[in-house]
Write a protein that holds these residues in place. Structure first.
Motif, PDB file in Angstrom:
ATOM      1  N   VAL A  11       0.844  -1.208   0.000  1.00 29.57           N
ATOM      2  CA  VAL A  11       0.000   0.000   0.000  1.00 29.57           C
ATOM      3  C   VAL A  11       0.878   1.256   0.000  1.00 29.57           C
ATOM      4  N   ALA A  12       1.952   1.259   0.801  1.00 24.52           N
ATOM      5  CA  ALA A  12       2.852   2.411   0.838  1.00 24.52           C
ATOM      6  C   ALA A  12       3.515   2.620  -0.517  1.00 24.52           C
ATOM      7  N   GLY A  13       3.892   1.543  -1.172  1.00 20.49           N
ATOM      8  CA  GLY A  13       4.487   1.645  -2.507  1.00 20.49           C
ATOM      9  C   GLY A  13       3.500   2.208  -3.520  1.00 20.49           C
ATOM     10  N   ILE A  14       2.274   1.737  -3.470  1.00 16.77           N
ATOM     11  CA  ILE A  14       1.244   2.243  -4.386  1.00 16.77           C
ATOM     12  C   ILE A  14       0.991   3.727  -4.137  1.00 16.77           C
ATOM     13  N   LEU A  15       0.922   4.124  -2.873  1.00 18.30           N
ATOM     14  CA  LEU A  15       0.694   5.538  -2.560  1.00 18.30           C
ATOM     15  C   LEU A  15       1.866   6.402  -3.014  1.00 18.30           C
ATOM     16  N   PHE A  16       3.107   5.924  -2.825  1.00 20.37           N
ATOM     17  CA  PHE A  16       4.275   6.677  -3.283  1.00 20.37           C
ATOM     18  C   PHE A  16       4.248   6.826  -4.803  1.00 20.37           C
ATOM     19  N   PHE A  17       3.916   5.746  -5.508  1.00 21.08           N
ATOM     20  CA  PHE A  17       3.808   5.802  -6.962  1.00 21.08           C
ATOM     21  C   PHE A  17       2.713   6.788  -7.375  1.00 21.08           C
ATOM     22  N   GLY A  18       1.616   6.810  -6.642  1.00 25.36           N
ATOM     23  CA  GLY A  18       0.530   7.757  -6.926  1.00 25.36           C
ATOM     24  C   GLY A  18       0.963   9.198  -6.722  1.00 25.36           C
ATOM     25  N   ILE A  19       1.795   9.437  -5.721  1.00 23.08           N
ATOM     26  CA  ILE A  19       2.299  10.796  -5.485  1.00 23.08           C
ATOM     27  C   ILE A  19       3.164  11.251  -6.644  1.00 23.08           C
ATOM     28  N   ILE A  20       4.041  10.363  -7.128  1.00 18.10           N
ATOM     29  CA  ILE A  20       4.897  10.715  -8.273  1.00 18.10           C
ATOM     30  C   ILE A  20       4.037  11.007  -9.500  1.00 18.10           C
ATOM     31  N   ILE A  21       3.011  10.199  -9.731  1.00 12.98           N
ATOM     32  CA  ILE A  21       2.107  10.448 -10.861  1.00 12.98           C
ATOM     33  C   ILE A  21       1.386  11.784 -10.668  1.00 12.98           C
ATOM     34  N   GLY A  22       1.005  12.097  -9.437  1.00 14.64           N
ATOM     35  CA  GLY A  22       0.353  13.380  -9.150  1.00 14.64           C
ATOM     36  C   GLY A  22       1.256  14.563  -9.439  1.00 14.64           C
ATOM     37  N   PHE A  23       2.539  14.454  -9.087  1.00 19.58           N
ATOM     38  CA  PHE A  23       3.500  15.512  -9.426  1.00 19.58           C
ATOM     39  C   PHE A  23       3.570  15.712 -10.935  1.00 19.58           C
ATOM     40  N   GLN A  24       3.603  14.600 -11.665  1.00 21.38           N
ATOM     41  CA  GLN A  24       3.686  14.669 -13.126  1.00 21.38           C
ATOM     42  C   GLN A  24       2.431  15.328 -13.701  1.00 21.38           C
ATOM     43  N   GLU A  25       1.267  14.951 -13.200  1.00 17.47           N
ATOM     44  CA  GLU A  25       0.021  15.547 -13.686  1.00 17.47           C
ATOM     45  C   GLU A  25      -0.058  17.033 -13.334  1.00 17.47           C
ATOM     46  N   ALA A  26       0.424  17.421 -12.170  1.00 19.80           N
ATOM     47  CA  ALA A  26       0.444  18.837 -11.801  1.00 19.80           C
ATOM     48  C   ALA A  26       1.357  19.611 -12.741  1.00 19.80           C
ATOM     49  N   ASN A  27       2.470  19.001 -13.125  1.00 19.36           N
ATOM     50  CA  ASN A  27       3.389  19.639 -14.070  1.00 19.36           C
ATOM     51  C   ASN A  27       2.699  19.849 -15.414  1.00 19.36           C
ATOM     52  N   HIS A  28       1.987  18.817 -15.888  1.00 24.17           N
ATOM     53  CA  HIS A  28       1.268  18.964 -17.162  1.00 24.17           C
ATOM     54  C   HIS A  28       0.182  20.035 -17.052  1.00 24.17           C
ATOM     55  N   GLY A  29      -0.489  20.095 -15.908  1.00 20.64           N
ATOM     56  CA  GLY A  29      -1.513  21.119 -15.698  1.00 20.64           C
ATOM     57  C   GLY A  29      -0.925  22.520 -15.710  1.00 20.64           C
ATOM     58  N   LEU A  30       0.245  22.700 -15.105  1.00 17.12           N
ATOM     59  CA  LEU A  30       0.902  24.011 -15.117  1.00 17.12           C
ATOM     60  C   LEU A  30       1.286  24.416 -16.536  1.00 17.12           C
ATOM     61  N   LEU A  31       1.813  23.447 -17.297  1.00 15.84           N
ATOM     62  CA  LEU A  31       2.181  23.751 -18.678  1.00 15.84           C
ATOM     63  C   LEU A  31       0.946  24.116 -19.508  1.00 15.84           C
ATOM     64  N   LYS A  32      -0.145  23.390 -19.303  1.00  8.89           N
ATOM     65  CA  LYS A  32      -1.371  23.666 -20.045  1.00  8.89           C
ATOM     66  C   LYS A  32      -1.950  25.022 -19.659  1.00  8.89           C
ATOM     67  N   MET A  33      -1.907  25.353 -18.376  1.00  9.82           N
ATOM     68  CA  MET A  33      -2.433  26.623 -17.911  1.00  9.82           C
ATOM     69  C   MET A  33      -1.582  27.784 -18.426  1.00  9.82           C
ATOM     70  N   LYS A  34      -0.261  27.589 -18.446  1.00 10.53           N
ATOM     71  CA  LYS A  34       0.642  28.645 -18.890  1.00 10.53           C
ATOM     72  C   LYS A  34       0.531  28.867 -20.394  1.00 10.53           C
ATOM     73  N   GLY A  35       0.352  27.786 -21.138  1.00  6.25           N
ATOM     74  CA  GLY A  35       0.156  27.929 -22.569  1.00  6.25           C
ATOM     75  C   GLY A  35       1.415  27.722 -23.392  1.00  6.25           C
ATOM     76  N   TYR A  36       2.566  27.655 -22.772  1.00  4.95           N
ATOM     77  CA  TYR A  36       3.804  27.395 -23.515  1.00  4.95           C
ATOM     78  C   TYR A  36       4.779  26.637 -22.622  1.00  4.95           C
ATOM     79  N   ALA A  37       5.712  25.955 -23.246  1.00  2.00           N
ATOM     80  CA  ALA A  37       6.679  25.159 -22.493  1.00  2.00           C
ATOM     81  C   ALA A  37       7.786  26.064 -21.957  1.00  2.00           C
ATOM     82  N   ASP A  38       8.121  25.878 -20.715  1.00  2.00           N
ATOM     83  CA  ASP A  38       9.192  26.628 -20.074  1.00  2.00           C
ATOM     84  C   ASP A  38      10.286  25.648 -19.673  1.00  2.00           C
TER      85      ASP A  38
END
Length: 106
Positions: A11-38
């Motif tokens: 369960v701890a491994g799954i949650l850690f993997f989920g956190i990493i995926i969440g960081f990645q999705e937040a990064n994609h959301g920031l890029l989409k909101m900003k409108g250009y790649a930085d």
């Protein structure tokens, strides 16, 4: 006890993997909101092949290579293997075992 520990680690491994995926999705959301790649926004976890054929992983902006891991492994092997917390845990375990044995003699 072993099954509980195994389930907890899974369960701890799954949650850690989920956190990493969440960081990645937040990064994609920031890029989409900003409108250009930085260049300052990098992925949470990337793996790239270097020119010499080895793989380099980047976790949250920190580059990790196999040479880094080998160096850390050598340092850990050279260090004294005494662990204070392990020693304390063994003493507490022996104390509890002796207490229960004396409390409920066979």
């Amino acid at each position: 006890m072993f099954r509980f520990l195994l389930k907890t680690l899974i369960v701890a491994g799954i949650l850690f993997f989920g956190i990493i995926i969440g960081f990645q999705e937040a990064n994609h959301g920031l890029l989409k909101m900003k409108g250009y790649a930085d260049e300052n926004f990098t992925g949470a976890f990337t793996v790239e092949e270097a020119a010499n054929g080895e793989y380099e992983a980047t976790i949250l902006g920190e580059t990790v290579t196999s040479h880094d891991l080998e160096g850390k492994k050598k340092i850990l092997e050279e260090m004294n293997n005494y662990n204070f917390f392990t020693d304390i845990a063994k003493k507490v375990s022996n104390l509890i075992s002796n207490f229960v044995t004396n409390l409920f003699p066979s």
